[in-house]
Motif scaffolding. Structure first.
Motif, PDB file in Angstrom:
ATOM      1  N   PHE A  54      -9.155 -22.632  -5.760  1.00 57.28           N
ATOM      2  CA  PHE A  54     -10.459 -22.384  -6.392  1.00 57.28           C
ATOM      3  C   PHE A  54     -10.672 -20.869  -6.469  1.00 57.28           C
ATOM      4  N   SER A  55      -9.836 -20.209  -7.224  1.00 61.46           N
ATOM      5  CA  SER A  55      -9.738 -18.752  -7.163  1.00 61.46           C
ATOM      6  C   SER A  55     -10.950 -18.016  -7.734  1.00 61.46           C
ATOM      7  N   ASN A  56     -11.773 -18.679  -8.524  1.00 58.65           N
ATOM      8  CA  ASN A  56     -12.946 -18.028  -9.115  1.00 58.65           C
ATOM      9  C   ASN A  56     -14.258 -18.476  -8.482  1.00 58.65           C
ATOM     10  N   ALA A  57     -14.170 -19.285  -7.456  1.00 60.62           N
ATOM     11  CA  ALA A  57     -15.367 -19.770  -6.766  1.00 60.62           C
ATOM     12  C   ALA A  57     -15.755 -18.814  -5.643  1.00 60.62           C
ATOM     13  N   LYS A  58     -16.963 -18.984  -5.151  1.00 58.98           N
ATOM     14  CA  LYS A  58     -17.461 -18.182  -4.026  1.00 58.98           C
ATOM     15  C   LYS A  58     -17.180 -18.986  -2.757  1.00 58.98           C
ATOM     16  N   ILE A  59     -16.151 -18.598  -2.030  1.00 55.95           N
ATOM     17  CA  ILE A  59     -15.623 -19.415  -0.937  1.00 55.95           C
ATOM     18  C   ILE A  59     -16.183 -18.996   0.418  1.00 55.95           C
ATOM     19  N   LYS A  60     -16.570 -20.010   1.185  1.00 55.97           N
ATOM     20  CA  LYS A  60     -16.935 -19.844   2.589  1.00 55.97           C
ATOM     21  C   LYS A  60     -16.042 -20.766   3.404  1.00 55.97           C
ATOM     22  N   ARG A  61     -15.298 -20.211   4.338  1.00 58.45           N
ATOM     23  CA  ARG A  61     -14.384 -21.008   5.155  1.00 58.45           C
ATOM     24  C   ARG A  61     -14.947 -21.186   6.559  1.00 58.45           C
ATOM     25  N   ILE A  62     -14.872 -22.417   7.057  1.00 58.90           N
ATOM     26  CA  ILE A  62     -15.313 -22.710   8.420  1.00 58.90           C
ATOM     27  C   ILE A  62     -14.209 -23.512   9.111  1.00 58.90           C
TER      28      ILE A  62
END
Length: 278
Positions: A234-242
């Protein structure tokens, strides 16, 4: 809650359940492989109690969406995203046009997001233990086990029975033959679904919404490396990793399905609700 039927562009319908909330948030749950929508009923009830409208559904060939002998189905895994999930997203957009639409993808449910041409219309996405199934993302004996599953067990049993007898091997529902065959083919390749579909033929890069991707320590079906690979698509999304560990919730293990058990409603479920409302 009410049971409904949603027509797809492939000529069949999928069985869905709507938990009608009073707020302006709709959350679609895209299930793990071979998991019936009823597995998420307590979690859906919980969200509904906070005003969220929840939509669950069974993929074609699973649960209430199995309306003919499974041996006769030609449904593929990719169809679950291209047609089933896509139809559910369109249903939500049509019937809740003023609502914020969030999708929770559990395991393969998160992979299927990139197969739905309507996924760019989602306002929010939450990935829970969604991963690449490439066998080399695992370690130790789990790596060997995954290699054997994809190279031997899935192809041979699917060919012999004309479906994959998951119920005999796990808690999953039986899988249509082409679902199992396609899934095992992807799992044998480091490119996973890109071994069959070109990047430009899928929709991962079309998604620009906020995405929260959750991985869980000790999850033997979604190792962190596999989760990170999928998230990176998802290279153009705003990513939050937990990344959660069992000790974060005062338990010894969570596993791949445990977070949807009732015992996690005072912690994990609250976190999901907060992410959905964000």
């Amino acid at each position: 809650m009410k049971s409904i039927s949603i027509s797809t562009n492939k000529g069949y319908a999928v069985s869905a359940t709507v938990y009608e909330g009073e707020g302006d948030l709709v959350l679609i749950i895209s299930s793990a492989t071979g998991v019936k929508q009823g597995f998420y009923s307590s979690f859906s009830d919980y969200l509904q109690s906070f005003g969220v409208t929840v939509i669950t559904f069974d993929y074609h060939g699973i649960g209430h969406s199995l309306n003919s002998p499974i041996e006769k189905l030609s449904t593929r895994l990719s169809d679950w995203g291209m047609y089933d999930l896509d139809a559910v997203i369109q249903f939500a957009k049509s019937n809740y046009s003023l609502a914020k639409i969030t999708l929770l993808g559990h395991s393969i449910g998160g992979q299927l997001v990139g197969f739905s041409r309507s996924s760019f219309q989602l306002d929010r996405i939450i990935l829970v233990a969604s991963q690449s199934g490439y066998w080399n993302h695992w370690e130790g004996m789990d790596k060997l086990k995954m290699w054997i599953y994809w190279h031997v067990i899935f192809p041979s049993l699917s060919s012999f029975f004309n479906y994959f007898p998951s119920k005999s091997l796990s808690k999953m529902e039986n899988l249509p033959k082409q679902v199992a065959m396609q899934w095992s083919s992807w799992g044998r390749s480091s490119h996973y679904f890109y071994s069959e579909f070109p990047e430009e033929g899928l929709f991962f890069k079309s998604i620009e919404s906020k995405i929260t991707s959750i991985s869980i320590e000790g999850d033997d079906l979604a190792p962190k490396l596999g989760v990170e690979w999928l998230t990176s698509q998802f290279s153009n999304a705003k990513i939050k990793r937990i990344h959660f560990e069992p000790k974060d919730f005062g338990v010894k293990e969570i596993g791949h399905f445990g977070m949807f058990r009732n015992e996690f409603q005072d912690n994990f479920w609250k976190i999901i609700l907060a992410e959905a409302l964000d």
